[in-house]
Design a protein around this motif. Structure first.
Motif, short mmCIF file in Angstrom:
data_model
loop_
_atom_site.label_atom_id
_atom_site.label_comp_id
_atom_site.label_asym_id
_atom_site.label_seq_id
_atom_site.Cartn_x
_atom_site.Cartn_y
_atom_site.Cartn_z
N PRO A 1 -10.30 -31.91 -25.73
CA PRO A 1 -9.74 -33.11 -25.11
C PRO A 1 -8.81 -33.90 -26.01
O PRO A 1 -7.98 -34.67 -25.52
N GLU A 2 -8.91 -33.72 -27.32
CA GLU A 2 -8.10 -34.50 -28.25
C GLU A 2 -6.63 -34.08 -28.27
O GLU A 2 -5.76 -34.80 -28.79
N PHE A 3 -6.33 -32.92 -27.70
CA PHE A 3 -4.98 -32.39 -27.79
C PHE A 3 -4.12 -32.86 -26.61
O PHE A 3 -4.15 -32.28 -25.52
N VAL A 4 -3.38 -33.92 -26.84
CA VAL A 4 -2.48 -34.50 -25.84
C VAL A 4 -1.05 -34.27 -26.32
O VAL A 4 -0.71 -34.58 -27.46
N GLN A 5 -0.24 -33.71 -25.45
CA GLN A 5 1.16 -33.47 -25.83
C GLN A 5 2.03 -34.64 -25.36
O GLN A 5 1.96 -35.06 -24.20
N PHE A 6 2.81 -35.14 -26.29
CA PHE A 6 3.74 -36.23 -25.99
C PHE A 6 5.15 -35.64 -25.93
O PHE A 6 5.62 -35.04 -26.90
N HIS A 7 5.77 -35.77 -24.76
CA HIS A 7 7.13 -35.26 -24.65
C HIS A 7 8.03 -36.11 -25.52
O HIS A 7 8.00 -37.34 -25.44
N PRO A 8 8.82 -35.49 -26.38
CA PRO A 8 9.63 -36.28 -27.31
C PRO A 8 10.66 -37.17 -26.64
O PRO A 8 10.94 -38.27 -27.13
N THR A 9 11.23 -36.70 -25.53
CA THR A 9 12.43 -37.37 -25.02
C THR A 9 12.26 -37.94 -23.61
O THR A 9 12.93 -37.52 -22.67
N ALA A 10 11.33 -38.90 -23.48
CA ALA A 10 11.32 -39.72 -22.27
C ALA A 10 12.46 -40.73 -22.42
O ALA A 10 12.75 -41.21 -23.52
N ILE A 11 13.12 -41.03 -21.33
CA ILE A 11 14.25 -41.96 -21.38
C ILE A 11 13.70 -43.38 -21.52
O ILE A 11 12.93 -43.85 -20.67
#
Length: 530
Positions: free
Chosen positions: A234-244
């Motif tokens: 559960p600790e692995f959350v991906q953050f998209h680098p390029t949200a506007i």
């Protein structure tokens, strides 16, 4: 409102699919002509992250690509904890699932010779992403599947049913409880069933900055945990680098394909900072790029995606969705860099499943982002998510047909209870507090102090909460924080500033029950109080 009235049916099918995204609809189609009911929280296609996926589906379908190359890229991105058997079998099925989607009519891009047109994304060694008009893959796939579902008489589509609880009898799942009318009804209905397929999506809306629709609040993971299912990674959350970065919730997404086509990341001084951080610069793994952008933003230098030279006048034609987002925000991406910020985008963790999509509860299967199959490891390779959804949704359909060969109808949904815990248009103060806490303390960069503070906040919110749906969200948030506290290292999407290196003893997956998470959170909360 639902597409069907409950009163117009004499019985309910013995397979109930929770979620109307890609995994749910694909599973329903693969089960045809077996009767199934699909419970979708929002109008079909509106509340699913699948429809917002821009780039496409990764599959080794070009002449120069191979299953092994795709597999090796997946393992490398997964930072040492990919379940290699699961990942290899998933990737091997990729070409066949692309053929399935083509057979339904998905208009994947083709070159002048009629072959599938492919693009390359971060951490891929080959061009292998099958898309539609640059950034419209998710929308096109969903529109095609929705049209096919509407023409399939075996599928009963119930829109606006917010599922809030998984029912069990001993170790067996026996049904679900849902709230009609987009969750605004005070009445709840119980749906008895022999098989539940959980395809309820991700957890992005647990964070204050996310690219996910509002329905992606982790409810499915929380329900499954409360029913007794094991939750993995559960600790692995991906953050998209390029949200506007224009202050919208959810944040519009600038697809990774822009960087694949040559767009670069710069700060407000025009410095291309990713070249300093990784040999692949903008095409480094997502967690590396996300942290690079996060550092620039936190330092006050800002971060911008500059496509003016690489794409320029062709922007509107090649990336119409991103172009529209930018123009709506007053940005001309043809001549201006796009302000960007990392945003919660995809959860590698979720309900633990095996190769057939079975969870640890009898009668409960799961597919899509709500699951943790092990195929992504600590960091998902770009565009593997839609591939995972269709592969495991198809396997679940096959598994159910084998285990339950004869369809059996039970009584139609019956009244369960009434409550004032209805869905509201805006977040409650408690939800706002949770989202801010998760972004600040369990986000792109974490440390023990922040995670301990998050544990205390979750414990306080649980003390006063009496609402089932928010309880599901708190349970999922608890799982994320507990996993992050327990994993004393940095790996993939989980980065701890106080423990920035990977450790050999942690090169393994995380498996948590709800009681495990309760213990970890309680211990951390007590330390804050002391």
């Amino acid at each position: 409102m639902s597409a069907f009235s409950p009163h117009s049916w004499a019985g309910i099918d013995d397979v109930v699919i929770v979620g109307g995204g890609l995994a749910g609809l694909f599973c329903a189609l693969k089960l045809a002509p077996r009767p199934v009911s699909v419970l979708a929280a929002a109008p079909i296609g509106k509340g699913a992250s699948s429809a917002w996926a821009q780039a496409g589906i990764a599959a080794a379908v070009s002449e120069g690509d191979t299953i092994e190359k795709h597999f090796q890229d997946t393992v490398a991105a997964g930072a040492g904890i990919v379940d290699e058997k699961i990942a290899h079998s998933m990737i091997a099925e990729g070409p066949a699932r692309i053929e399935d989607l083509l057979s339904y009519g998905v208009p994947f891009d083709r070159d002048l010779e009629g072959r599938l047109a492919l693009s390359r994304e971060a951490a891929h060694s080959e061009k292998r992403v099958v898309g539609v008009r640059g950034d419209m893959a998710g929308q096109a796939i969903m529109e095609t599947l929705i049209a096919t579902v509407h023409k399939t008489p075996s599928i009963r589509l119930l829109e606006g049913y917010v599922v809030e609880k998984i029912l069990t009898e001993g170790r067996y799942v026996s049904g679900v409880v849902a709230r009609p009318d987009m969750g605004k009804s005070k009445s709840r209905l119980a749906f008895p069933t022999r098989a539940v397929v959980l395809c309820s999506g991700g957890i992005g809306h647990l964070y204050s900055v996310t690219t996910n629709p509002g329905q992606s609040r982790g409810g499915g993971t929380g329900m499954a945990a409360q029913a007794g299912a094991v939750i993995a990674d559960p600790e692995f959350v991906q953050f998209h680098p390029t949200a506007i970065n224009v202050g919208r919730d959810p944040a519009p997404l600038a697809t990774e394909a822009l960087r694949g086509d040559g767009a670069v990341l710069v700060n407000e001084a025009g410095h291309r900072f990713m070249a300093d951080l990784h040999r692949d610069a903008e095409l480094a793994p997502r967690d590396v790029v996300a942290r690079g952008i996060f550092t620039e933003v936190q330092a006050g230098r800002g971060a911008f995606l500059d496509a003016t030279k690489a794409i320029g006048d062709h922007f509107a034609e090649r990336f119409p969705t991103v172009y529209r987002y930018c123009r709506e925000a007053g940005i001309d991406p043809v001549s201006q860099p796009i302000p960007v910020v990392p945003a919660a985008h995809y959860h590698m963790g979720g309900v633990l499943t095996d190769a057939d999509g079975r969870t640890t509860l009898d009668g409960l299967w799961a597919a899509g982002e709500v699951t943790s199959t092990g195929a992504h490891g600590a960091n998902r390779l770009a565009s593997n998510s839609l591939l995972e959804a269709v592969v495991f949704a198809g396997r679940i359909a096959e598994d159910i047909q084998g285990l339950l060969p004869a369809s059996k109808c039970d009584n139609w949904a019956s009244p369960a209870d009434e409550s004032d815990d209805v869905v509201t248009e805006s977040d409650s103060p408690q939800m706002q507090r949770l989202r801010k806490t998760m972004s600040a303390c369990a986000g792109v960069v974490r440390d023990r102090g922040g995670l301990t503070s998050a544990a205390r906040t979750i414990a306080e919110l649980e003390e006063t909460n009496r609402k089932a749906r928010f309880g599901n969200m708190l349970t999922t948030a608890k799982m994320v924080v507990a996993g992050a506290l327990q994993r004393e290292e940095s790996r993939g999407g989980h980065y701890r500033a106080d423990m920035p290196e990977a450790r050999n003893e942690w090169q393994r997956r995380t498996y948590l029950s709800l009681s495990d998470a309760d213990r970890i959170i309680a211990n951390a909360a007590e330390k804050v109080a002391a």
